[in-house]
Design an enzyme around this catalytic site. Sequence first.
Site, mmCIF file in Angstrom:
data_model
loop_
_atom_site.group_PDB
_atom_site.id
_atom_site.type_symbol
_atom_site.label_atom_id
_atom_site.label_comp_id
_atom_site.label_asym_id
_atom_site.label_seq_id
_atom_site.Cartn_x
_atom_site.Cartn_y
_atom_site.Cartn_z
ATOM 1 N N ASN A 43 0.835 -1.201 0.000
ATOM 2 C CA ASN A 43 0.000 0.000 0.000
ATOM 3 C C ASN A 43 0.869 1.248 0.000
ATOM 4 O O ASN A 43 1.954 1.287 0.591
ATOM 5 C CB ASN A 43 -1.023 -0.002 1.141
ATOM 6 C CG ASN A 43 -0.446 -0.131 2.528
ATOM 7 O OD1 ASN A 43 0.616 -0.707 2.730
ATOM 8 N ND2 ASN A 43 -1.164 0.385 3.500
ATOM 9 N N GLU A 45 0.230 5.191 0.671
ATOM 10 C CA GLU A 45 -0.721 6.206 1.130
ATOM 11 C C GLU A 45 -0.284 7.597 0.683
ATOM 12 O O GLU A 45 0.784 7.772 0.071
ATOM 13 C CB GLU A 45 -0.853 6.109 2.661
ATOM 14 C CG GLU A 45 -1.435 4.763 3.077
ATOM 15 C CD GLU A 45 -1.704 4.630 4.562
ATOM 16 O OE1 GLU A 45 -1.237 5.479 5.348
ATOM 17 O OE2 GLU A 45 -2.392 3.661 4.933
ATOM 18 N N CYS A 54 -4.056 0.592 -2.609
ATOM 19 C CA CYS A 54 -4.003 -0.670 -1.871
ATOM 20 C C CYS A 54 -2.925 -1.598 -2.443
ATOM 21 O O CYS A 54 -2.587 -1.535 -3.639
ATOM 22 C CB CYS A 54 -5.337 -1.398 -1.958
ATOM 23 S SG CYS A 54 -6.667 -0.693 -0.982
ATOM 24 N N GLU A 56 -3.063 -4.805 -3.110
ATOM 25 C CA GLU A 56 -3.534 -5.730 -4.147
ATOM 26 C C GLU A 56 -3.479 -5.080 -5.517
ATOM 27 O O GLU A 56 -3.056 -5.680 -6.505
ATOM 28 C CB GLU A 56 -4.973 -6.181 -3.870
ATOM 29 C CG GLU A 56 -5.146 -6.949 -2.580
ATOM 30 C CD GLU A 56 -5.497 -6.064 -1.402
ATOM 31 O OE1 GLU A 56 -4.943 -4.948 -1.292
ATOM 32 O OE2 GLU A 56 -6.326 -6.484 -0.584
ATOM 33 N N CYS A 93 -10.325 -5.207 0.324
ATOM 34 C CA CYS A 93 -11.419 -4.231 0.364
ATOM 35 C C CYS A 93 -12.304 -4.391 -0.871
ATOM 36 O O CYS A 93 -11.955 -5.099 -1.829
ATOM 37 C CB CYS A 93 -10.865 -2.808 0.450
ATOM 38 S SG CYS A 93 -10.264 -2.162 -1.117
ATOM 39 N N CYS A 96 -10.735 -3.547 -4.254
ATOM 40 C CA CYS A 96 -9.754 -4.563 -4.679
ATOM 41 C C CYS A 96 -10.452 -5.842 -5.127
ATOM 42 O O CYS A 96 -9.974 -6.514 -6.050
ATOM 43 C CB CYS A 96 -8.759 -4.842 -3.564
ATOM 44 S SG CYS A 96 -7.589 -3.475 -3.360
HETATM 45 N N1 THU Z 1 -5.438 -1.602 2.372
HETATM 46 C C1 THU Z 1 -4.870 -2.414 1.420
HETATM 47 O O1 THU Z 1 -3.719 -2.203 1.007
HETATM 48 N N2 THU Z 1 -5.607 -3.442 0.954
HETATM 49 C C2 THU Z 1 -6.884 -3.745 1.363
HETATM 50 O O2 THU Z 1 -7.514 -4.628 0.791
HETATM 51 C C3 THU Z 1 -7.457 -3.037 2.510
HETATM 52 C C4 THU Z 1 -6.785 -1.783 2.883
HETATM 53 C C5 THU Z 1 -4.671 -0.451 2.857
HETATM 54 C C6 THU Z 1 -5.192 0.878 2.379
HETATM 55 C C7 THU Z 1 -4.683 1.810 3.453
HETATM 56 O O3 THU Z 1 -3.368 2.227 3.096
HETATM 57 C C8 THU Z 1 -4.605 0.948 4.698
HETATM 58 O O4 THU Z 1 -4.709 -0.395 4.258
HETATM 59 C C9 THU Z 1 -5.700 1.229 5.708
HETATM 60 O O5 THU Z 1 -6.948 1.193 5.117
#
Ligand code: THU
Length: 137
Positions: A43, A45, A54, A56, A93, A96
Amino acid sequence: MNHTTSLRPLADAASRQAYAPYSRLHVGAALRSASGATYSGCNVENGSLSIGLCAERAAIAAAVLAEGPAFRLSAIAISAFNSHGRAMPVPPCGACRQALQEFAGDATVGFLGGDGSWTEVGVESLLPHGFVLPEDL
Ligand code: THU
């Protein structure tokens, strides 16, 4: 079912590259393509919180960059750790799930479930009635 356990150490390694100063949830994903090759993502941010990426979808982007539009997904493992290095349950999520569906035939998704056990499910079970762009537009 395509197994995801061998992808788990790769997902763990990818999570250590995460840029997650806002949530402090470090997520890594490692996937196996139908070609047998593996690709990872973490991830990423941003201070503009809603544009974060994300793990994935980062892994999917790496796979498409390497293999082009013929890329097909066989299996993906997702790992996540909090700021103390403790493993966290992170199923993919909703966004994804839609992104995985785009490249999946009968792909398997592995993640730490809420009960603390490694969970493997088919993509189709994660996104019933997923959106597919109609062809006759
Ligand atoms: N996140 C992912 O990388 N993948 C997911 O399927 C769920 C959430 C990350 C996004 C964000 O940077 C952090 O987790 C908190 O939501």
